[in-house]
Design a protein around this motif. Structure first.
Motif, PDB file in Angstrom:
ATOM      1  N   GLN A   1     -10.271  -4.981  -4.942  1.00 43.89           N
ATOM      2  CA  GLN A   1     -10.318  -4.613  -3.524  1.00 43.89           C
ATOM      3  C   GLN A   1     -10.920  -3.226  -3.296  1.00 43.89           C
ATOM      4  OE1 GLN A   1      -7.366  -5.869  -4.994  1.00 43.89           O
ATOM      5  NE2 GLN A   1      -8.052  -7.899  -4.362  1.00 43.89           N
TER       6      GLN A   1
ATOM      7  N   THR B   1       0.840  -1.190   0.000  1.00 43.47           N
ATOM      8  CA  THR B   1       0.000   0.000   0.000  1.00 43.47           C
ATOM      9  C   THR B   1       0.879   1.246   0.000  1.00 43.47           C
ATOM     10  OG1 THR B   1      -1.767  -1.148   1.171  1.00 43.47           O
ATOM     11  CG2 THR B   1      -1.819   1.261   1.227  1.00 43.47           C
TER      12      THR B   1
ATOM     13  N   ASN C   1      -8.914  -1.950  -8.943  1.00 42.53           N
ATOM     14  CA  ASN C   1      -8.745  -3.362  -8.602  1.00 42.53           C
ATOM     15  C   ASN C   1      -9.971  -3.900  -7.872  1.00 42.53           C
ATOM     16  OD1 ASN C   1      -8.459  -2.665  -5.833  1.00 42.53           O
ATOM     17  ND2 ASN C   1      -6.248  -2.439  -6.060  1.00 42.53           N
TER      18      ASN C   1
END
Length: 119
Positions: free
Chosen positions: A45, A11, A43
């Motif tokens: 997520q 991240t 993405n």
């Protein structure tokens, strides 16, 4: 809820949902204007993956636009996106050579923003 920007599972910026969405949207629009990919891909997520080389080229071209215009509106519109992008690029391990007279202002803003951009 967050909107993470990741590179190879790491991240780089765990943006707030609205901040992340707005940044990604602005980057997408600027990339379209510059006629090149942003290097940011949504993405599964709920965030974006960063592809370093296209993102570096995007930030470099955004910087070129920023430094080449005398149009105050265009300069102002590009400023916030560029400063945020410089932080993200640095965290990804990339860089753009900043030149006077813009370097000092952008480095100061980048440092300030970096403190607000959670990892």
């Amino acid at each position: 809820m967050s909107y993470p920007f990741e590179l190879d599972g790491e991240t780089l910026w765990d943006a707030g949902y609205h901040s992340g969405q707005l940044y990604a949207s602005l980057a997408r629009g600027a990339a379209e204007f510059l006629e090149l990919p942003s290097g940011l891909t949504p993405n599964a997520q709920g965030g974006c993956d960063v592809d370093l080389e296209p993102f570096r080229v995007f930030v470099e071209r955004l910087y070129e636009l920023y430094t080449s215009t005398r149009n105050e509106v265009l300069h102002g519109l590009a400023h916030g996106l560029l400063a945020t992008s410089l932080v993200l690029l640095e965290r990804a391990g990339g860089a753009v050579a900043l030149t006077p007279p813009y370097a000092a202002v952008l480095l100061e803003e980048k440092t300030s923003l970096a403190h607000s951009m959670a990892v």
